[in-house]
Design a protein around this motif. Structure first.
Motif, short mmCIF file in Angstrom:
data_model
loop_
_atom_site.label_atom_id
_atom_site.label_comp_id
_atom_site.label_asym_id
_atom_site.label_seq_id
_atom_site.Cartn_x
_atom_site.Cartn_y
_atom_site.Cartn_z
N GLY A 184 8.43 14.81 -1.87
CA GLY A 184 8.44 15.54 -3.14
C GLY A 184 7.06 15.60 -3.77
O GLY A 184 6.67 16.63 -4.31
N LEU A 185 6.34 14.50 -3.68
CA LEU A 185 4.98 14.48 -4.23
C LEU A 185 4.08 15.46 -3.47
O LEU A 185 3.30 16.20 -4.08
CB LEU A 185 4.41 13.07 -4.19
N ARG A 186 4.21 15.52 -2.17
CA ARG A 186 3.44 16.49 -1.38
C ARG A 186 3.78 17.92 -1.79
O ARG A 186 2.90 18.77 -1.91
CB ARG A 186 3.66 16.28 0.12
N PRO B 69 0.81 -1.23 0.00
CA PRO B 69 0.00 0.00 0.00
C PRO B 69 0.84 1.28 0.00
O PRO B 69 0.46 2.27 -0.60
CB PRO B 69 -0.83 -0.10 1.28
N GLU B 70 1.99 1.25 0.65
CA GLU B 70 2.81 2.46 0.76
C GLU B 70 3.75 2.68 -0.43
O GLU B 70 4.44 3.70 -0.50
CB GLU B 70 3.61 2.45 2.07
N ASP B 71 3.79 1.77 -1.38
CA ASP B 71 4.69 1.92 -2.53
C ASP B 71 4.34 3.18 -3.32
O ASP B 71 3.19 3.38 -3.72
CB ASP B 71 4.61 0.71 -3.46
N ILE B 72 5.33 4.01 -3.55
CA ILE B 72 5.14 5.30 -4.23
C ILE B 72 4.60 5.10 -5.65
O ILE B 72 3.86 5.94 -6.17
CB ILE B 72 6.44 6.13 -4.23
N LEU C 127 2.04 18.75 -5.03
CA LEU C 127 0.62 19.03 -4.82
C LEU C 127 0.38 20.41 -4.20
O LEU C 127 -0.61 21.07 -4.50
CB LEU C 127 -0.01 17.95 -3.93
N ARG C 128 1.30 20.84 -3.35
CA ARG C 128 1.19 22.17 -2.74
C ARG C 128 1.61 23.27 -3.68
O ARG C 128 1.34 24.44 -3.44
CB ARG C 128 2.03 22.25 -1.47
N GLY C 129 2.31 22.89 -4.76
CA GLY C 129 2.74 23.91 -5.74
C GLY C 129 4.18 24.31 -5.56
O GLY C 129 4.63 25.26 -6.21
N GLY C 130 4.93 23.60 -4.74
CA GLY C 130 6.35 23.92 -4.57
C GLY C 130 7.18 23.24 -5.62
O GLY C 130 6.70 22.52 -6.49
N ASP C 131 8.46 23.47 -5.56
CA ASP C 131 9.39 22.81 -6.48
C ASP C 131 9.37 21.33 -6.23
O ASP C 131 9.25 20.86 -5.12
CB ASP C 131 10.82 23.34 -6.28
N ASP C 132 9.52 20.57 -7.29
CA ASP C 132 9.57 19.12 -7.14
C ASP C 132 11.01 18.67 -7.12
O ASP C 132 11.36 17.59 -7.04
CB ASP C 132 8.77 18.41 -8.24
N GLN D 24 6.99 5.51 -12.89
CA GLN D 24 7.36 4.90 -11.62
C GLN D 24 8.73 5.38 -11.15
O GLN D 24 8.91 5.67 -9.97
CB GLN D 24 7.31 3.38 -11.74
N ALA D 25 9.67 5.51 -12.07
CA ALA D 25 11.00 6.01 -11.71
C ALA D 25 10.91 7.46 -11.23
O ALA D 25 11.56 7.84 -10.25
CB ALA D 25 11.94 5.90 -12.90
N ARG D 26 10.09 8.26 -11.89
CA ARG D 26 9.92 9.67 -11.50
C ARG D 26 9.36 9.77 -10.09
O ARG D 26 9.82 10.58 -9.28
CB ARG D 26 8.99 10.36 -12.51
N LEU D 27 8.37 8.95 -9.78
CA LEU D 27 7.78 8.99 -8.44
C LEU D 27 8.76 8.48 -7.39
O LEU D 27 8.81 9.03 -6.28
CB LEU D 27 6.47 8.20 -8.41
N ARG D 28 9.53 7.45 -7.70
CA ARG D 28 10.54 6.97 -6.75
C ARG D 28 11.56 8.08 -6.47
O ARG D 28 11.99 8.28 -5.34
CB ARG D 28 11.24 5.72 -7.27
N GLU D 29 11.94 8.80 -7.51
CA GLU D 29 12.88 9.92 -7.38
C GLU D 29 12.32 11.01 -6.48
O GLU D 29 13.01 11.55 -5.62
CB GLU D 29 13.18 10.47 -8.77
N LEU D 30 11.05 11.33 -6.66
CA LEU D 30 10.39 12.37 -5.86
C LEU D 30 10.19 11.94 -4.42
O LEU D 30 10.39 12.73 -3.50
CB LEU D 30 9.02 12.70 -6.44
#
Length: 185
Positions: free
Chosen positions: A175-177, A124-127, A180-185, A165-171
């Motif tokens: 980073g994902l939060r 469940p917690e996998d990015i 979503l808030r509009g900050g730098d990724d 998937q690689a992009r999300l693992r990197e973030l």
């Protein structure tokens, strides 16, 4: 995905599409239809799977009957029903049966997005699950001929999933939060 606030589900879904789907380029085909205003954000107030099925049938008919130049795709957001991912996942079979019943199999497909989306064999917690995690349960209605044209024009469509998937693992979650808030990724 953070728990949705009391804001309008459509507003939050648009924000997610703009920041995550388009902002991270998870779907390289999404930006063009969004910019052209060809995405319908439909809110279902359904409180039961049966009522949602009725709303789904209505949206499928609308998409079928509206020229693609006007309406390319629909996001049917349903915040009050199928909150449990397993129930939602079971409903996808019902959605596919509705396509058959409406003679839309091979014409429109239903893609799945849910706040607790989980790929088979993932934790469940996998990015990586966040490629299909949305603020609310949602059914994405897509024209199959549009998908075929987009995929044919894209240099390597098979690489999209792995790249995402690689992009999300990197973030990572933090980073994902920030995205979503509009900050730098």
């Amino acid at each position: 995905m953070e728990a949705p606030s009391n804001e309008d589900p459509i507003t939050l879904t648009r924000h997610w599409v703009e920041r995550v789907v388009i902002g991270l380029n998870l779907c390289p085909f999404a930006k063009a239809v969004q910019v052209r205003g060809q995405v319908r954000y439909a809110l279902s107030e359904a409180a039961s799977a049966e009522a949602l099925l009725g709303d789904l049938a209505g949206e499928l008919a609308r998409l079928r009957d509206t020229p693609a130049e006007v309406l390319e795709t629909t996001l049917l957001v349903h915040p009050h029903v199928l909150q449990d991912f397993l129930d939602y996942n079971d409903f996808l079979d019902i959605a596919d049966a509705a396509l058959v019943e409406l003679d839309l199999e091979g014409v429109i497909q239903v893609a799945s997005f849910h706040p607790d989306y989980r790929f088979a064999d993932s934790l469940p917690e996998d990015i990586e699950n966040h490629t299909n995690r949305s603020p609310f349960p949602m059914l994405h209605l897509l024209r199959e001929d549009s998908i075929d044209r987009a995929v044919a024009a894209y240099p390597d469509p098979d690489a999209i999933i792995g790249r995402n998937q690689a992009r999300l693992r990197e973030l990572g979650q933090g980073g994902l939060r920030r995205v979503l808030r509009g900050g730098d990724d």
